[in-house]
Scaffold this motif. Structure first.
Motif, short mmCIF file in Angstrom:
data_model
loop_
_atom_site.label_atom_id
_atom_site.label_comp_id
_atom_site.label_asym_id
_atom_site.label_seq_id
_atom_site.Cartn_x
_atom_site.Cartn_y
_atom_site.Cartn_z
N VAL A 1 -20.77 52.61 5.74
CA VAL A 1 -19.34 52.46 5.46
C VAL A 1 -18.80 53.83 5.06
O VAL A 1 -19.36 54.48 4.18
N GLN A 2 -17.72 54.23 5.70
CA GLN A 2 -17.03 55.45 5.29
C GLN A 2 -15.79 55.05 4.51
O GLN A 2 -14.96 54.29 5.00
N LEU A 3 -15.72 55.55 3.28
CA LEU A 3 -14.59 55.27 2.41
C LEU A 3 -13.63 56.45 2.40
O LEU A 3 -14.07 57.60 2.53
N SER A 4 -12.35 56.19 2.19
CA SER A 4 -11.39 57.29 2.12
C SER A 4 -11.54 58.06 0.80
O SER A 4 -11.14 59.22 0.71
N GLU A 5 -12.16 57.44 -0.20
CA GLU A 5 -12.39 58.12 -1.48
C GLU A 5 -13.32 59.32 -1.25
O GLU A 5 -14.30 59.22 -0.54
N THR A 6 -12.97 60.45 -1.90
CA THR A 6 -13.77 61.65 -1.69
C THR A 6 -15.02 61.68 -2.55
O THR A 6 -16.01 62.32 -2.19
N SER A 7 -14.99 61.01 -3.69
CA SER A 7 -16.20 60.95 -4.51
C SER A 7 -16.16 59.67 -5.35
O SER A 7 -15.11 59.11 -5.61
N LEU A 8 -17.36 59.25 -5.74
CA LEU A 8 -17.50 58.06 -6.57
C LEU A 8 -18.35 58.41 -7.78
O LEU A 8 -19.37 59.09 -7.66
N GLY A 9 -17.93 57.93 -8.93
CA GLY A 9 -18.68 58.18 -10.16
C GLY A 9 -19.84 57.19 -10.30
O GLY A 9 -19.92 56.20 -9.57
N LYS A 10 -20.72 57.46 -11.25
CA LYS A 10 -21.88 56.59 -11.47
C LYS A 10 -21.44 55.16 -11.79
O LYS A 10 -22.03 54.21 -11.30
N GLU A 11 -20.41 55.00 -12.60
CA GLU A 11 -19.93 53.66 -12.95
C GLU A 11 -19.44 52.90 -11.71
O GLU A 11 -19.73 51.72 -11.54
N GLN A 12 -18.70 53.60 -10.84
CA GLN A 12 -18.24 52.98 -9.59
C GLN A 12 -19.42 52.57 -8.71
O GLN A 12 -19.43 51.49 -8.14
N LEU A 13 -20.42 53.46 -8.59
CA LEU A 13 -21.59 53.16 -7.77
C LEU A 13 -22.35 51.96 -8.34
O LEU A 13 -22.82 51.10 -7.59
N ASP A 14 -22.45 51.89 -9.67
CA ASP A 14 -23.12 50.74 -10.30
C ASP A 14 -22.36 49.45 -10.01
O ASP A 14 -22.96 48.41 -9.73
N THR A 15 -21.03 49.50 -10.06
CA THR A 15 -20.20 48.32 -9.77
C THR A 15 -20.36 47.91 -8.31
O THR A 15 -20.48 46.72 -8.00
N ILE A 16 -20.41 48.89 -7.42
CA ILE A 16 -20.63 48.61 -5.99
C ILE A 16 -21.99 47.95 -5.80
O ILE A 16 -22.12 46.95 -5.09
N VAL B 1 -17.95 41.00 5.34
CA VAL B 1 -18.24 40.70 3.93
C VAL B 1 -18.27 41.99 3.10
O VAL B 1 -17.69 42.06 2.02
N VAL B 2 -18.95 43.02 3.61
CA VAL B 2 -19.03 44.29 2.88
C VAL B 2 -17.64 44.90 2.73
O VAL B 2 -17.27 45.36 1.64
N THR B 3 -16.85 44.88 3.79
CA THR B 3 -15.48 45.41 3.73
C THR B 3 -14.67 44.66 2.67
O THR B 3 -13.97 45.28 1.87
N GLN B 4 -14.77 43.33 2.66
CA GLN B 4 -14.03 42.53 1.67
C GLN B 4 -14.46 42.87 0.25
O GLN B 4 -13.61 43.01 -0.64
N GLU B 5 -15.76 43.01 0.02
CA GLU B 5 -16.26 43.32 -1.32
C GLU B 5 -15.77 44.70 -1.79
O GLU B 5 -15.35 44.85 -2.92
N LEU B 6 -15.84 45.68 -0.91
CA LEU B 6 -15.41 47.03 -1.29
C LEU B 6 -13.91 47.06 -1.53
O LEU B 6 -13.43 47.71 -2.48
N THR B 7 -13.15 46.36 -0.71
CA THR B 7 -11.70 46.28 -0.87
C THR B 7 -11.36 45.59 -2.19
O THR B 7 -10.47 46.02 -2.93
N ARG B 8 -12.10 44.52 -2.50
CA ARG B 8 -11.90 43.79 -3.75
C ARG B 8 -12.11 44.71 -4.96
O ARG B 8 -11.47 44.56 -6.00
N LEU B 9 -12.98 45.70 -4.81
CA LEU B 9 -13.25 46.65 -5.89
C LEU B 9 -12.23 47.79 -5.94
O LEU B 9 -12.37 48.73 -6.73
N GLY B 10 -11.22 47.72 -5.05
CA GLY B 10 -10.18 48.74 -5.05
C GLY B 10 -10.51 49.97 -4.22
O GLY B 10 -9.84 51.00 -4.32
N LEU B 11 -11.54 49.86 -3.38
CA LEU B 11 -11.93 50.98 -2.53
C LEU B 11 -11.27 50.82 -1.15
O LEU B 11 -10.73 49.76 -0.83
N HIS B 12 -11.34 51.87 -0.36
CA HIS B 12 -10.63 51.88 0.93
C HIS B 12 -11.58 52.21 2.09
O HIS B 12 -11.69 53.37 2.50
N PRO B 13 -12.26 51.18 2.61
CA PRO B 13 -13.15 51.42 3.77
C PRO B 13 -12.33 51.86 4.99
O PRO B 13 -11.34 51.21 5.34
#
Length: 195
Positions: free
Chosen positions: A37-52, A17-29
């Motif tokens: 969860v380790q994402l391939s993204e090197t950093s996430l902004g505050k807006e992305q973290l709030d969306t997550i 479920v977590v993988t699906q949600e993160l993928t749906r948000l355009g992230l790459h677990p």
């Protein structure tokens, strides 16, 4: 690579479920384990973290940003992994050594932190998780009591029965006869000794 620590991730379905949600948000677990969860993204902004945070909360999870809370969640996830997802627990299994080694902290400091925040000891948490697993195994009726005791690392059926009765108010046999295991089972992430 960015690591997210997630509360309430206690089973394989949770990881999906977590993988699906993160993928749906355009992230790459890249790697998903219980609570992390380790994402391939090197950093996430505050807006992305709030969306997550919003997406995870909607499906019953929460991102953990506090170091102490992450450590406690790691303790719980290690215990849950070994009790609910490993075939058999060796009777000589030393929880304090394993947790200290896995989490790279002295066991006494882990124990103090856990007790101060959770209001119970790691040992009591382990016992309650084992009893919840025993209830599950009784419910599915595939193993006898002796096999369940062995599987959970108890020295005897009597030891398992004594702890079981102390926590549930019933012996394993009484629970099995009543066929009310479904009434007394607790979701893994909600198992917690009463304070």
């Amino acid at each position: 690579m960015t690591t997210l620590h997630i509360k309430n991730m206690v089973c394989d379905r949770c990881k999906i479920v977590v993988t699906q949600e993160l993928t749906r948000l355009g992230l790459h677990p890249q790697k998903v384990t219980l609570g992390e969860v380790q994402l391939s993204e090197t950093s996430l902004g505050k807006e992305q973290l709030d969306t997550i945070d919003v997406a995870l909360t909607a499906v019953g999870f929460a991102r953990i940003d506090d170091k102490r809370a992450r450590l406690i969640e790691s303790i719980k996830n290690n215990i849950i992994e070994r009790i609910h997802h490993v075939d058999t627990i060796d009777r000589k299994f030393n929880w304090s050594d394993i947790l200290a080694e896995e989490l790279h902290h002295d066991y006494n400091s882990l124990s103090s932190l856990f007790s101060s925040v959770e209001g119970t000891t790691i040992e009591q948490y382990i016992i309650h998780q084992k009893i919840e697993r025993a209830k599950e195994l009784l419910f599915y009726d595939e193993l006898n009591l002796s096999e369940i005791a062995h599987k959970l690392g108890y020295s005897s059926v009597a030891h398992l029965s004594a702890q079981f009765k102390k926590i549930t108010g019933l012996t394993p046999s009484e629970l099995k006869k009543s066929r009310k295991a479904e009434d007394v089972r607790t979701p893994i992430d909600s198992v917690h000794p009463k304070k």
